[in-house]
Design a protein around this motif. Structure first.
Motif, PDB file in Angstrom:
ATOM      1  N   LYS B 169       0.867  -1.199   0.000  1.00 35.12           N
ATOM      2  CA  LYS B 169       0.000   0.000   0.000  1.00 35.12           C
ATOM      3  C   LYS B 169       0.896   1.240   0.000  1.00 35.12           C
ATOM      4  CE  LYS B 169      -3.638  -1.973   2.822  1.00 35.12           C
ATOM      5  NZ  LYS B 169      -4.162  -2.029   4.178  1.00 35.12           N
ATOM      6  N   GLU B 170       0.335   2.340  -0.491  1.00 40.48           N
ATOM      7  CA  GLU B 170       1.127   3.559  -0.624  1.00 40.48           C
ATOM      8  C   GLU B 170       1.688   4.050   0.716  1.00 40.48           C
ATOM      9  OE1 GLU B 170      -0.958   6.869  -2.237  1.00 40.48           O
ATOM     10  OE2 GLU B 170       0.895   7.921  -2.787  1.00 40.48           O
ATOM     11  N   CYS B 171       0.960   3.782   1.806  1.00 42.75           N
ATOM     12  CA  CYS B 171       1.438   4.285   3.096  1.00 42.75           C
ATOM     13  C   CYS B 171       2.450   3.337   3.738  1.00 42.75           C
ATOM     14  CB  CYS B 171       0.280   4.550   4.043  1.00 42.75           C
ATOM     15  SG  CYS B 171      -0.652   3.078   4.424  1.00 42.75           S
ATOM     16  N   VAL B 172       2.788   2.243   3.071  1.00 41.84           N
ATOM     17  CA  VAL B 172       3.822   1.344   3.575  1.00 41.84           C
ATOM     18  C   VAL B 172       5.121   1.723   2.878  1.00 41.84           C
ATOM     19  CG1 VAL B 172       4.597  -1.059   3.714  1.00 41.84           C
ATOM     20  CG2 VAL B 172       2.182  -0.492   4.080  1.00 41.84           C
ATOM     21  N   GLY B 268       2.752  -4.649   6.132  1.00 42.43           N
ATOM     22  CA  GLY B 268       2.093  -3.468   6.692  1.00 42.43           C
ATOM     23  C   GLY B 268       3.104  -2.605   7.433  1.00 42.43           C
ATOM     24  N   HIS B 281       4.319  -5.823  13.279  1.00 40.55           N
ATOM     25  CA  HIS B 281       3.279  -4.959  12.699  1.00 40.55           C
ATOM     26  C   HIS B 281       2.910  -3.899  13.737  1.00 40.55           C
ATOM     27  CE1 HIS B 281      -0.690  -3.731  11.161  1.00 40.55           C
ATOM     28  NE2 HIS B 281      -0.157  -4.003   9.982  1.00 40.55           N
ATOM     29  N   THR B 401       4.621   6.441   9.997  1.00 38.97           N
ATOM     30  CA  THR B 401       4.211   5.941  11.315  1.00 38.97           C
ATOM     31  C   THR B 401       4.582   6.956  12.392  1.00 38.97           C
ATOM     32  OG1 THR B 401       4.523   3.680  10.545  1.00 38.97           O
ATOM     33  CG2 THR B 401       4.398   3.998  12.934  1.00 38.97           C
ATOM     34  N   ASN B 413      -1.130   3.409  13.721  1.00 39.05           N
ATOM     35  CA  ASN B 413      -1.033   2.874  12.368  1.00 39.05           C
ATOM     36  C   ASN B 413      -1.365   3.999  11.382  1.00 39.05           C
ATOM     37  OD1 ASN B 413      -1.324   1.550   9.931  1.00 39.05           O
ATOM     38  ND2 ASN B 413      -2.364  -0.223  10.823  1.00 39.05           N
ATOM     39  N   GLU B 415      -2.150   3.909   8.438  1.00 35.20           N
ATOM     40  CA  GLU B 415      -3.274   3.576   7.551  1.00 35.20           C
ATOM     41  C   GLU B 415      -4.566   4.231   8.048  1.00 35.20           C
ATOM     42  OE1 GLU B 415      -2.400  -0.837   7.801  1.00 35.20           O
ATOM     43  OE2 GLU B 415      -2.959  -0.750   5.701  1.00 35.20           O
ATOM     44  N   ARG B 416      -4.689   4.429   9.348  1.00 34.21           N
ATOM     45  CA  ARG B 416      -5.915   5.042   9.899  1.00 34.21           C
ATOM     46  C   ARG B 416      -6.088   6.483   9.422  1.00 34.21           C
ATOM     47  NH1 ARG B 416      -7.424   1.556  13.725  1.00 34.21           N
ATOM     48  NH2 ARG B 416      -5.855   0.660  15.103  1.00 34.21           N
ATOM     49  N   PHE B 418      -4.304   7.948   6.650  1.00 33.80           N
ATOM     50  CA  PHE B 418      -3.764   8.239   5.334  1.00 33.80           C
ATOM     51  C   PHE B 418      -4.869   8.507   4.318  1.00 33.80           C
ATOM     52  CE2 PHE B 418      -0.095   8.734   2.900  1.00 33.80           C
ATOM     53  CZ  PHE B 418      -0.262   8.166   1.648  1.00 33.80           C
TER      54      PHE B 418
END
Lengths: 168, 418
Positions: B169-172, B268, B281, B401, B413, B415-416, B418
């Protein structure tokens, strides 16, 4: 150069960092002072008992973390006879060779040596004898090139003697 | 059997047709680098042993990066003594505090190219292998010898190969993938080895992000990291390197010590305590409250990191009470974030921008983490007592992060958000 070194062993655990040989607070100390406090933050008794020709026996990745040369210079100042470990951090290993301290990786050494044992290390053949327990182990000897560096007393005299380095 | 790229580079530099792993050779060194602390040690050794002239003063870069400014008399003395020695040796590439992190500056200023032998007076000199060079760290006495003679002894390493395909994913971020590799393979999988990275994931990365993998080969126990050069490398070096160079590649029939093939798509965001092999993770660490957060150091603070951080921070504020420090890696990067409005956004959000430097990594100039406090940072080395009290705690993670955590006041995280 005497390729057989004999001395008392001081045993260290795995992943022993250079920071525990000489912490950053002591890096500006003159060497006589630094030597008085060697290993102090790990075990203050070592500095009191360690002497010329004694040997360091390490576990896995002895001399890891910072590449500080002071941690090896202080060992040379004390006159450590050899460093033998399961494995050694590569910059620490290089620093030993370049300062003329015999250094050898010897898988299996940690299990057969305790602090206080009398050891005999032959850097030319790679044979290590524990004179206290009678056990013997064999490893790859110090490479020819490194032996040459040590024979000259370290990398500076080695390069000088070959006409590659001019000093003041 | 063919040779790896690193074997070929060492052979060429040593004037040999062939070398094999285990051979000790004496390559000519193309360029070298040091920072303010290793420069101090080197010049003291220089004086102690009586070394004379640096052989190639144009090919030695020194950057004051632990200090971006001297905060006390002892600091001024150290820096002044460095400067005097540098001047006496006519060293061209000397950068005082604020210009950038030493490793990021070395290729920026044109001292790295494919096929070069680059020796660093810092363990994270594994950085430059990302450009298809052979690069590793050496001690300061070996460094002084290399500076004076233009050569140093080097044992030819075997190589291991890590092939990374897919796309997360882009945020990783690269830091997440790298931490996952260290966790999976361990901190000594690459002992004495050169680590080659390839695959579609690596190929798609911009130059700055490739360096994260080369640099952190050190954290796999590696001697060096290597990424084959390509059009991305050439494009980065254009205008920076003014000499001809030849790209070097591993032969197809090389036998690697070990090989890993990994699809990175499922990885992740990762967080790690000081022992990188304990990385996991982010969900395993979420909720841990933090006092301080930092983006910067030799494996972060790139323009690509700061653009992503700005995306996640836009319209949000740093949690009151959290000190969020951002260090652009170089002055060039700093100018860029000013131009793009990113710097202003950071300040508006409540973050603090510090001069290009190592920042809180060893807390030489700023960022000391006091007893009982917790931080999350992008630096690569976080053992207790390094950047603060031995009774403080530093977690490591990617720039995203870190940014997400600074916004929430606890490990979060990205991802929450982004």
């Amino acid at each position: 150069m005497e390729k057989i070194v004999r001395g008392k062993a001081w045993k260290f655990p795995d992943n022993f960092p250079t920071d525990l040989i000489t912490p950053k607070e002591r890096l500006s100390d003159p060497f006589p002072e630094m030597a008085k406090h060697v290993f102090e933050t790990y075990d203050p008794e070592i500095a009191k008992g360690i002497k010329r020709q004694d040997m360091l026996v390490g576990g896995h990745l002895f001399g890891c973390s910072s590449s500080r040369i002071a941690a090896v210079k202080v060992l040379a100042f004390i006159g450590i006879g050899a460093v033998v470990a399961e494995s050694m951090a590569r910059i620490f290993y290089r620093n030993c060779i370049s300062l003329g301290i015999p250094a050898m990786e010897c898988p299996g050494i940690a299990a057969m040596v305790s602090t206080g044992d009398e050891l005999e290390v032959d850097i030319g053949t790679g044979v290590v004898r524990n004179l206290t327990t009678g056990k013997t182990i064999e490893t790859d000897p110090v490479p020819e090139y490194a032996l040459k560096i040590m024979e000259q007393g370290g990398i500076v005299p080695f390069m000088q003697q070959r006409g590659l380095l001019e000093l003041e | 059997m063919g040779m790896t790229a690193v074997q070929k580079i060492l052979a060429r530099a040593s004037g040999l047709a062939q070398v094999k792993p285990g051979d000790i050779v004496e390559p000519e060194v193309d360029s070298m680098m040091a920072h303010d602390f290793s420069c101090r040690t080197t010049r003291n050794l220089w004086k102690e042993y009586g070394f004379k002239k640096v052989k190639n003063p144009d090919m030695f870069l020194i950057a004051d990066d632990h200090y971006f400014s001297a905060p006390n008399a002892a600091g001024t003395e150290l820096l002044a003594a460095n400067k005097a020695w540098v001047s006496s040796q006519s060293i061209k590439h000397y950068y005082e505090g604020g210009e950038g992190v030493c490793h990021q500056l070395t290729p920026e200023k044109g001292l790295v190219w494919p096929g070069a032998v680059v020796m660093g007076l810092d363990s994270h000199a594994t950085y430059y292998g990302a450009f298809g060079a052979f690069s590793t760290g050496i001690g300061t006495l070996d460094g002084a010898v290399a500076l004076a003679t233009g050569r140093i002894w080097m044992k030819v390493p075997e190589s291991m190969r890590i092939t990374l395909n897919g796309a997360p994913k882009e945020c990783v971020m690269p830091r997440d993938v790298m931490q996952h590799l260290i966790k999976t393979m361990g901190e000594d999988v690459a002992l004495y080895l050169n680590v080659e990275y390839e695959g579609s994931y690596i190929k798609a990365l911009p130059m700055n992000w490739r360096t994260v993998f080369a640099t952190m080969a050190l954290e796999l126990g590696g001697k060096s990291g290597f990424i084959a050069p390509d059009e991305t490398t050439v494009a980065y070096l254009k205008g920076r390197v003014d000499r001809a160079y030849e790209m070097v590649f591993s032969d197809a029939d090389v036998v690697y010590r070990s090989e890993y093939n990994i699809d990175v798509s499922g990885i992740g965001p990762q967080v790690s305590p000081p022992e990188l092999s304990q990385s996991g993770h982010v969900s395993e660490f979420e909720g841990i409250e933090i006092n301080q957060a930092a983006i910067g150091g030799c494996v972060a603070g790139f323009i690509e990191d700061l653009r992503l951080a700005a995306r996640i921070m836009k319209g949000r504020k740093v949690k009151p009470g959290v000190r969020f420090y951002i260090m652009p890696g170089t002055r060039e990067c700093y100018l860029q974030i000013l131009k793009e409005g990113i710097a202003g956004l950071f300040i508006e959000c409540g973050a603090h921008i510090y001069p290009p430097s190592c920042g809180p990594c060893q807390a030489v100039n700023m960022g000391y983490l006091p007893k009982g406090e917790v931080q999350i940072s992008t630096i690569p080395r976080a053992y207790a007592g390094r950047g603060g009290s031995i009774h403080s705690m530093t977690y490591m993670g990617s720039p995203l992060t870190v940014a997400a955590s600074a916004l929430e006041g606890k490990i979060t995280n990205p991802e929450r958000l982004f």
